[in-house]
Design a protein around this motif. Structure first.
Motif, PDB file in Angstrom:
ATOM      1  N   LYS A  15      -9.169  14.407 -37.195  1.00 42.88           N
ATOM      2  CA  LYS A  15      -9.753  14.204 -35.870  1.00 42.88           C
ATOM      3  C   LYS A  15     -10.255  15.490 -35.235  1.00 42.88           C
ATOM      4  CE  LYS A  15      -8.602   9.934 -36.320  1.00 42.88           C
ATOM      5  NZ  LYS A  15      -9.654   8.960 -36.743  1.00 42.88           N
ATOM      6  N   SER A  16      -9.981  16.644 -35.870  1.00 43.47           N
ATOM      7  CA  SER A  16     -10.425  17.907 -35.292  1.00 43.47           C
ATOM      8  C   SER A  16     -10.557  18.945 -36.392  1.00 43.47           C
ATOM      9  CB  SER A  16      -9.427  18.400 -34.232  1.00 43.47           C
ATOM     10  OG  SER A  16      -8.205  18.774 -34.841  1.00 43.47           O
ATOM     11  N   LEU A  17     -11.307  20.007 -36.087  1.00 38.36           N
ATOM     12  CA  LEU A  17     -11.423  21.113 -37.028  1.00 38.36           C
ATOM     13  C   LEU A  17     -10.084  21.805 -37.232  1.00 38.36           C
ATOM     14  CD1 LEU A  17     -14.808  22.635 -35.811  1.00 38.36           C
ATOM     15  CD2 LEU A  17     -14.361  21.711 -38.098  1.00 38.36           C
ATOM     16  N   GLU A  18      -9.317  21.896 -36.174  1.00 44.48           N
ATOM     17  CA  GLU A  18      -8.016  22.538 -36.250  1.00 44.48           C
ATOM     18  C   GLU A  18      -7.093  21.774 -37.211  1.00 44.48           C
ATOM     19  OE1 GLU A  18     -10.166  23.837 -32.797  1.00 44.48           O
ATOM     20  OE2 GLU A  18      -9.621  21.804 -33.436  1.00 44.48           O
ATOM     21  N   GLU A  19      -7.135  20.452 -37.124  1.00 45.56           N
ATOM     22  CA  GLU A  19      -6.312  19.638 -38.017  1.00 45.56           C
ATOM     23  C   GLU A  19      -6.760  19.812 -39.468  1.00 45.56           C
ATOM     24  OE1 GLU A  19      -4.885  14.975 -38.583  1.00 45.56           O
ATOM     25  OE2 GLU A  19      -6.661  15.451 -37.375  1.00 45.56           O
ATOM     26  N   ALA A  20      -8.066  19.830 -39.680  1.00 43.63           N
ATOM     27  CA  ALA A  20      -8.585  20.014 -41.036  1.00 43.63           C
ATOM     28  C   ALA A  20      -8.165  21.365 -41.607  1.00 43.63           C
ATOM     29  CB  ALA A  20     -10.104  19.894 -41.031  1.00 43.63           C
ATOM     30  N   SER A  21      -8.270  22.418 -40.801  1.00 45.81           N
ATOM     31  CA  SER A  21      -7.880  23.760 -41.256  1.00 45.81           C
ATOM     32  C   SER A  21      -6.400  23.817 -41.607  1.00 45.81           C
ATOM     33  CB  SER A  21      -8.200  24.792 -40.176  1.00 45.81           C
ATOM     34  OG  SER A  21      -9.587  24.908 -39.970  1.00 45.81           O
ATOM     35  N   GLN A  22      -5.591  23.124 -40.808  1.00 39.76           N
ATOM     36  CA  GLN A  22      -4.151  23.099 -41.063  1.00 39.76           C
ATOM     37  C   GLN A  22      -3.844  22.470 -42.420  1.00 39.76           C
ATOM     38  OE1 GLN A  22      -1.882  21.062 -38.052  1.00 39.76           O
ATOM     39  NE2 GLN A  22      -0.003  21.042 -39.270  1.00 39.76           N
ATOM     40  N   TYR A  23      -4.498  21.351 -42.702  1.00 41.99           N
ATOM     41  CA  TYR A  23      -4.260  20.677 -43.985  1.00 41.99           C
ATOM     42  C   TYR A  23      -4.802  21.494 -45.154  1.00 41.99           C
ATOM     43  CZ  TYR A  23      -2.400  16.285 -42.185  1.00 41.99           C
ATOM     44  OH  TYR A  23      -1.593  15.330 -41.624  1.00 41.99           O
ATOM     45  N   LEU A  24      -5.942  22.159 -44.974  1.00 38.57           N
ATOM     46  CA  LEU A  24      -6.510  22.982 -46.039  1.00 38.57           C
ATOM     47  C   LEU A  24      -5.598  24.158 -46.372  1.00 38.57           C
ATOM     48  CD1 LEU A  24     -10.289  23.085 -45.058  1.00 38.57           C
ATOM     49  CD2 LEU A  24      -9.286  21.907 -47.017  1.00 38.57           C
ATOM     50  N   SER A  25      -5.005  24.763 -45.358  1.00 37.23           N
ATOM     51  CA  SER A  25      -4.145  25.925 -45.574  1.00 37.23           C
ATOM     52  C   SER A  25      -2.769  25.540 -46.119  1.00 37.23           C
ATOM     53  CB  SER A  25      -3.978  26.714 -44.278  1.00 37.23           C
ATOM     54  OG  SER A  25      -3.355  25.927 -43.280  1.00 37.23           O
ATOM     55  N   SER A  26      -2.388  24.274 -45.947  1.00 38.31           N
ATOM     56  CA  SER A  26      -1.052  23.850 -46.375  1.00 38.31           C
ATOM     57  C   SER A  26      -0.980  23.533 -47.858  1.00 38.31           C
ATOM     58  CB  SER A  26      -0.610  22.614 -45.575  1.00 38.31           C
ATOM     59  OG  SER A  26      -1.433  21.492 -45.878  1.00 38.31           O
ATOM     60  N   ASP A  27      -2.130  23.288 -48.507  1.00 39.74           N
ATOM     61  CA  ASP A  27      -2.148  22.921 -49.925  1.00 39.74           C
ATOM     62  C   ASP A  27      -3.487  23.328 -50.518  1.00 39.74           C
ATOM     63  OD1 ASP A  27      -2.270  21.672 -52.429  1.00 39.74           O
ATOM     64  OD2 ASP A  27      -1.135  19.922 -51.756  1.00 39.74           O
ATOM     65  N   ALA A  28      -3.457  24.164 -51.550  1.00 36.18           N
ATOM     66  CA  ALA A  28      -4.694  24.663 -52.162  1.00 36.18           C
ATOM     67  C   ALA A  28      -5.502  23.560 -52.825  1.00 36.18           C
ATOM     68  CB  ALA A  28      -4.362  25.748 -53.196  1.00 36.18           C
ATOM     69  N   ASN A  29      -4.863  22.411 -53.089  1.00 34.68           N
ATOM     70  CA  ASN A  29      -5.571  21.297 -53.720  1.00 34.68           C
ATOM     71  C   ASN A  29      -6.077  20.262 -52.723  1.00 34.68           C
ATOM     72  OD1 ASN A  29      -5.355  22.241 -56.344  1.00 34.68           O
ATOM     73  ND2 ASN A  29      -3.396  21.225 -56.710  1.00 34.68           N
ATOM     74  N   ASN A  30      -5.970  20.537 -51.441  1.00 36.98           N
ATOM     75  CA  ASN A  30      -6.592  19.669 -50.442  1.00 36.98           C
ATOM     76  C   ASN A  30      -8.071  20.017 -50.340  1.00 36.98           C
ATOM     77  OD1 ASN A  30      -4.160  18.460 -49.958  1.00 36.98           O
ATOM     78  ND2 ASN A  30      -3.759  19.504 -48.013  1.00 36.98           N
ATOM     79  N   ARG A  31      -8.918  19.017 -50.172  1.00 34.86           N
ATOM     80  CA  ARG A  31     -10.353  19.228 -50.138  1.00 34.86           C
ATOM     81  C   ARG A  31     -10.996  18.411 -49.015  1.00 34.86           C
ATOM     82  NH1 ARG A  31      -8.995  22.599 -53.170  1.00 34.86           N
ATOM     83  NH2 ARG A  31      -9.878  23.215 -55.191  1.00 34.86           N
ATOM     84  N   VAL A  32     -12.118  18.917 -48.526  1.00 36.77           N
ATOM     85  CA  VAL A  32     -12.895  18.228 -47.495  1.00 36.77           C
ATOM     86  C   VAL A  32     -13.926  17.321 -48.152  1.00 36.77           C
ATOM     87  CG1 VAL A  32     -14.686  18.601 -45.750  1.00 36.77           C
ATOM     88  CG2 VAL A  32     -12.590  19.946 -45.685  1.00 36.77           C
ATOM     89  N   ILE A  33     -14.159  16.166 -47.544  1.00 36.86           N
ATOM     90  CA  ILE A  33     -15.251  15.289 -47.975  1.00 36.86           C
ATOM     91  C   ILE A  33     -16.106  14.937 -46.769  1.00 36.86           C
ATOM     92  CG2 ILE A  33     -13.858  13.168 -47.737  1.00 36.86           C
ATOM     93  CD1 ILE A  33     -15.522  12.031 -50.084  1.00 36.86           C
ATOM     94  N   ALA A  34     -17.419  14.963 -46.951  1.00 36.86           N
ATOM     95  CA  ALA A  34     -18.370  14.532 -45.913  1.00 36.86           C
ATOM     96  C   ALA A  34     -19.262  13.470 -46.545  1.00 36.86           C
ATOM     97  CB  ALA A  34     -19.159  15.719 -45.394  1.00 36.86           C
ATOM     98  N   GLY A  35     -20.382  13.894 -47.164  1.00 40.75           N
ATOM     99  CA  GLY A  35     -21.224  12.927 -47.868  1.00 40.75           C
ATOM    100  C   GLY A  35     -20.658  12.524 -49.211  1.00 40.75           C
ATOM    101  N   GLY A  36     -19.941  13.440 -49.846  1.00 43.84           N
ATOM    102  CA  GLY A  36     -19.270  13.127 -51.103  1.00 43.84           C
ATOM    103  C   GLY A  36     -20.153  13.127 -52.332  1.00 43.84           C
TER     104      GLY A  36
END
Length: 339
Positions: free
Chosen positions: A10-31
């Motif tokens: 729901k926010s950039l801050e939340e996305a950054s938190q999840y990305l920093s918590s696990d190196a295998n987490n990834r962002v998806i937009a168009g995919g």
């Protein structure tokens, strides 16, 4: 494809938190690229973070200095057909429309375009060594079928090329990449965003693990009067470039005041040579001057067994595209530039 968790952030801050918590987490937009990488078991994902709910990243905004800010979640199609882009930055519009298919452009986002990975055959083949996929395993392309591979900026560890058309135009326009992570915001000059392979070809760019691209800033100068994008490929339908060239000039009184020449399909990143651009300043826009710039751009070019031909083609493409930029109308279907 490995199993993974999915989360709509729901926010950039939340996305950054999840990305920093696990190196295998990834962002998806168009995919349009990340899903392929997952299907081929190249990218292993623990949690896929959907950022499509971040509406503020879907805007195109004019800036006080006369530039433009493209949201990272604006699609390639929306960008290419935007009125301001077509009028002020037609080089970018032409480059986007030269890439992919209409269906992919409708899904692919501006931020995702910067993050896409090489289409090297050996990168996608799990049965062959690839330093980009598995550091230290070797580069199969160096002694394999390397027709589409790099002629500039390659290293002993990797000769792959970056596939984007859009990014070649962004390099020529001297764009700025806006990013945000857990430590705040920063701006990265486009020339410094993507990396050359050197000894770490697995690193495509200089984005930190917790950072997300939020926008692309275009400067005021869009080279709307004199521009051209030329893409040479094996077939005219959906195909990646063997060589592409984005050119923009500002010309007054038959003298070149500003010159930008960026190449795609030749290196691990969009390729610019500022020295070659500078030698054109103050000169008349003539074939012989463009040839001098082309020679300078390609002075360090080195091919391999199957792609030596790209050096000569690149030289001719640079000169041809510079000539086409003098008359953008020559880019209409069926039109021929005056040589």
């Amino acid at each position: 494809m490995n199993s993974f968790n999915y989360k709509s952030v729901k926010s950039l801050e939340e996305a950054s938190q999840y990305l920093s918590s696990d190196a295998n987490n990834r962002v998806i937009a168009g995919g349009t690229n990340i899903i392929d990488l997952m299907k081929y078991f190249i990218t292993e994902v623990d949690e896929l973070l959907d950022i499509n709910s971040l509406q503020k990243l879907k805007n195109i905004e004019t800036l006080g200095g006369g530039g433009l800010l493209l949201g990272s979640l604006v699609t390639n199609a929306e960008t290419a057909y935007h009125k301001i882009i077509e009028q002020k930055y037609p080089l970018l519009s032409k480059a986007i429309l030269a890439g992919a298919s209409a269906q992919i452009r409708n899904m692919a986002t501006n931020g995702g375009n910067l993050m896409q990975r090489t289409r090297c055959y050996y990168f996608y083949d799990q049965h062959t060594p690839c330093n980009k996929r598995q550091p230290g395993s070797g580069c199969s392309a160096k002694t394999g079928y390397n027709r589409i591979h790099a002629i500039l900026g390659h290293s002993d560890d990797c000769i792959a090329v970056f596939p984007s058309d859009m990014c070649v135009a962004l390099a020529a326009l001297d764009a700025t990449v806006h990013v945000q992570g857990k430590n705040g915001k920063r701006e990265i000059p486009f020339s410094e965003f993507h990396r050359l392979p050197e000894h770490t070809p697995e690193k495509d760019n200089n984005l930190l693990e917790d950072e997300i691209i939020t926008g692309l800033e275009l400067p005021e100068e869009g080279f709307a009067e004199n521009y051209s994008y030329l893409k040479l490929r094996d077939r005219s339908s959906y195909s990646f470039a063997l060589i592409s060239v984005a050119t923009g000039f500002k010309i007054n009184n038959n003298k070149i005041e500003k010159a930008r020449i960026a190449l795609g399909g030749v290196a691990h990143k969009p390729w610019r040579n500022v020295e070659a651009e500078d030698i054109l300043i103050g000169k008349e826009p003539l074939r012989e001057n463009f040839a001098l710039a082309a020679d300078l751009i390609l002075k360090e070019a080195k091919g391999f067994e199957h792609n030596e031909f790209k050096i000569n083609i690149a030289r001719k493409a640079i000169v041809r595209n510079c000539i086409m930029a003098l008359d953008p109308g020559s880019q209409r279907p069926g039109a021929k530039p005056s040589l």
